[in-house]
Design a protein around this motif. Structure first.
Motif, PDB file in Angstrom:
ATOM      1  N   ASN A 105       0.824  -1.209   0.000  1.00 52.90           N
ATOM      2  CA  ASN A 105       0.000   0.000   0.000  1.00 52.90           C
ATOM      3  C   ASN A 105       0.861   1.262   0.000  1.00 52.90           C
ATOM      4  N   TYR A 106       0.697   2.107  -1.041  1.00 52.23           N
ATOM      5  CA  TYR A 106       1.492   3.327  -1.153  1.00 52.23           C
ATOM      6  C   TYR A 106       1.291   4.248   0.045  1.00 52.23           C
ATOM      7  N   SER A 107       0.024   4.447   0.405  1.00 52.24           N
ATOM      8  CA  SER A 107      -0.297   5.391   1.478  1.00 52.24           C
ATOM      9  C   SER A 107       0.292   4.940   2.812  1.00 52.24           C
ATOM     10  N   CYS A 108       0.277   3.645   3.061  1.00 52.23           N
ATOM     11  CA  CYS A 108       0.828   3.126   4.314  1.00 52.23           C
ATOM     12  C   CYS A 108       2.351   3.250   4.340  1.00 52.23           C
ATOM     13  N   PHE A 109       2.984   2.996   3.218  1.00 49.84           N
ATOM     14  CA  PHE A 109       4.432   3.210   3.104  1.00 49.84           C
ATOM     15  C   PHE A 109       4.746   4.661   3.468  1.00 49.84           C
ATOM     16  N   CYS A 110       3.927   5.577   2.955  1.00 50.15           N
ATOM     17  CA  CYS A 110       4.122   7.001   3.209  1.00 50.15           C
ATOM     18  C   CYS A 110       3.944   7.334   4.688  1.00 50.15           C
ATOM     19  N   VAL A 111       2.925   6.766   5.329  1.00 50.10           N
ATOM     20  CA  VAL A 111       2.688   6.987   6.764  1.00 50.10           C
ATOM     21  C   VAL A 111       3.880   6.500   7.578  1.00 50.10           C
ATOM     22  N   LEU A 112       4.349   5.293   7.284  1.00 48.09           N
ATOM     23  CA  LEU A 112       5.489   4.736   8.005  1.00 48.09           C
ATOM     24  C   LEU A 112       6.749   5.571   7.778  1.00 48.09           C
ATOM     25  N   LEU A 113       6.980   5.992   6.538  1.00 51.83           N
ATOM     26  CA  LEU A 113       8.151   6.806   6.218  1.00 51.83           C
ATOM     27  C   LEU A 113       8.101   8.132   6.979  1.00 51.83           C
ATOM     28  N   ARG A 114       6.948   8.760   6.991  1.00 54.73           N
ATOM     29  CA  ARG A 114       6.782  10.034   7.709  1.00 54.73           C
ATOM     30  C   ARG A 114       7.102   9.884   9.190  1.00 54.73           C
ATOM     31  N   GLN A 141      18.164   2.711   0.689  1.00 59.20           N
ATOM     32  CA  GLN A 141      17.306   3.479   1.587  1.00 59.20           C
ATOM     33  C   GLN A 141      16.139   2.633   2.119  1.00 59.20           C
ATOM     34  N   VAL A 142      15.548   1.805   1.244  1.00 59.95           N
ATOM     35  CA  VAL A 142      14.411   0.997   1.708  1.00 59.95           C
ATOM     36  C   VAL A 142      14.878  -0.097   2.663  1.00 59.95           C
ATOM     37  N   LYS A 143      16.089  -0.596   2.475  1.00 55.80           N
ATOM     38  CA  LYS A 143      16.638  -1.578   3.417  1.00 55.80           C
ATOM     39  C   LYS A 143      16.822  -0.961   4.794  1.00 55.80           C
ATOM     40  N   LYS A 144      17.344   0.251   4.815  1.00 49.87           N
ATOM     41  CA  LYS A 144      17.484   0.981   6.079  1.00 49.87           C
ATOM     42  C   LYS A 144      16.110   1.221   6.705  1.00 49.87           C
ATOM     43  N   PHE A 145      15.167   1.581   5.870  1.00 50.55           N
ATOM     44  CA  PHE A 145      13.791   1.868   6.301  1.00 50.55           C
ATOM     45  C   PHE A 145      13.160   0.660   6.994  1.00 50.55           C
ATOM     46  N   VAL A 146      13.200  -0.503   6.343  1.00 53.45           N
ATOM     47  CA  VAL A 146      12.540  -1.681   6.923  1.00 53.45           C
ATOM     48  C   VAL A 146      13.284  -2.181   8.159  1.00 53.45           C
ATOM     49  N   ASN A 147      14.587  -1.950   8.214  1.00 53.63           N
ATOM     50  CA  ASN A 147      15.338  -2.329   9.417  1.00 53.63           C
ATOM     51  C   ASN A 147      14.888  -1.503  10.619  1.00 53.63           C
ATOM     52  N   ILE A 148      14.598  -0.222  10.386  1.00 48.99           N
ATOM     53  CA  ILE A 148      14.105   0.624  11.477  1.00 48.99           C
ATOM     54  C   ILE A 148      12.696   0.213  11.887  1.00 48.99           C
TER      55      ILE A 148
END
Length: 294
Positions: A105-114, A141-148
């Motif tokens: 889900n694009y919107s959920c990715f955005c919420v998590l990133l924010r 960047q996405v690897k770092k993102f999912v690790n967090i």
């Protein structure tokens, strides 16, 4: 004695699970969830469509994380019921949870990133960004993102978490909109092809939907056609090819037809034999547009 202990433990687990389910439903009904802006969501849509490895890395990580944080609600394929896919069940509602849609889900990715970037900034760390970077840096960047996300998963995926509340609100809305789009499209298809010649393929995360991408089946002159239903914003036709803009989850599908719906009333049906994906958009030979319905 051992059997008695096992029964007691099972009862306790069931009570705890029911309490958690009620808590999630209550908190979500009272939450002040917050979505991303449409422009931010569009950035993620373009990211997913133009760099599928970003989407895949996020998808596989979220699948594993959901299994970790909802162990009492997670079922392997066929364990919840015959023909049911793997995933989270009986969370905010009975049956398959909308949270299984989080992984694409694009919107959920955005919420998590924010929200992840809010944490990073509070710790005076460099925020995660996918802008102005090549495909390889985006993957880093996405690897770092999912690790967090993995590091903070037990804080994110709780009923009290504002991030979790926002995710569930977004998923509930997008599922409802998607279901409405599919229902409206099927109604139009039945008017065109006959009430008994169109069959909607059922429920959230059904086997056909998960594996084959089949949203409905249509019988034409005694022959079965499978179809995937997608939204679209607008189209452009140039040099004999039609490009579909502002669609969702752009990837190859194995269905006979691709059906695009706009505002629950304008329907375009393409033969799927020659579909290509160019710069994150579906592209068809102009002559493969076989029906325009409304």
């Amino acid at each position: 004695m051992k059997n008695t202990e096992n029964k007691v433990n099972l009862i306790i687990e069931t009570i705890n699970k029911n309490e958690t389910d009620r808590k999630i439903t209550l908190v979500l009904s009272e939450s002040k969830a917050e979505k991303c802006t449409s422009s931010k969501v569009e950035e993620i849509r373009q990211l997913f469509n133009n760099n599928p490895k970003v989407k895949d890395t996020f998808k596989f990580a979220i699948n594993r994380i959901l299994k970790d944080v909802f162990p009492n609600n997670y079922y392997e394929k066929g364990k919840y019921g015959d023909g049911e896919s793997y995933g989270v069940y009986d969370l905010e509602q009975e049956g398959r949870s909308v949270i299984n849609k989080l992984n694409t889900n694009y919107s959920c990715f955005c919420v998590l990133l924010r929200d992840v970037n809010k944490v990073l900034k509070s710790q005076k760390q460099q925020p995660i960004s996918f802008q102005n970077s090549d495909v390889f840096e985006q993957i880093n960047q996405v690897k770092k993102f999912v690790n967090i996300i993995d590091e903070y998963k037990d804080r994110i995926f709780t009923p009290e978490s504002s991030t979790f509340q926002s995710l569930m609100m977004v998923l509930g809305q997008t599922h409802a909109w998607g279901q409405k789009r599919e229902d409206s499209t099927v109604t139009i298809l039945k008017k065109q092809f006959g009430q008994n010649n169109v069959n909607a393929i059922g429920k959230l995360g059904s086997k056909e939907d998960m594996v084959g991408g089949i949203d409905c089946e249509i019988i034409i002159d005694g022959k079965l056609k499978t179809a995937q239903i997608k939204p679209f914003g607008y189209i452009k036709t140039k040099d004999g090819f039609t490009t579909i803009f502002e669609s969702a989850n752009v990837k190859p599908y194995k269905t006979n037809w691709m059906i695009f719906a706009k505002n629950n009333k304008e329907i375009l049906i393409f033969d799927n034999k020659h579909c290509k994906i160019v710069e994150g958009n579906f592209v068809f030979p102009e002559d493969d547009l076989i029906y325009t319905l409304s």
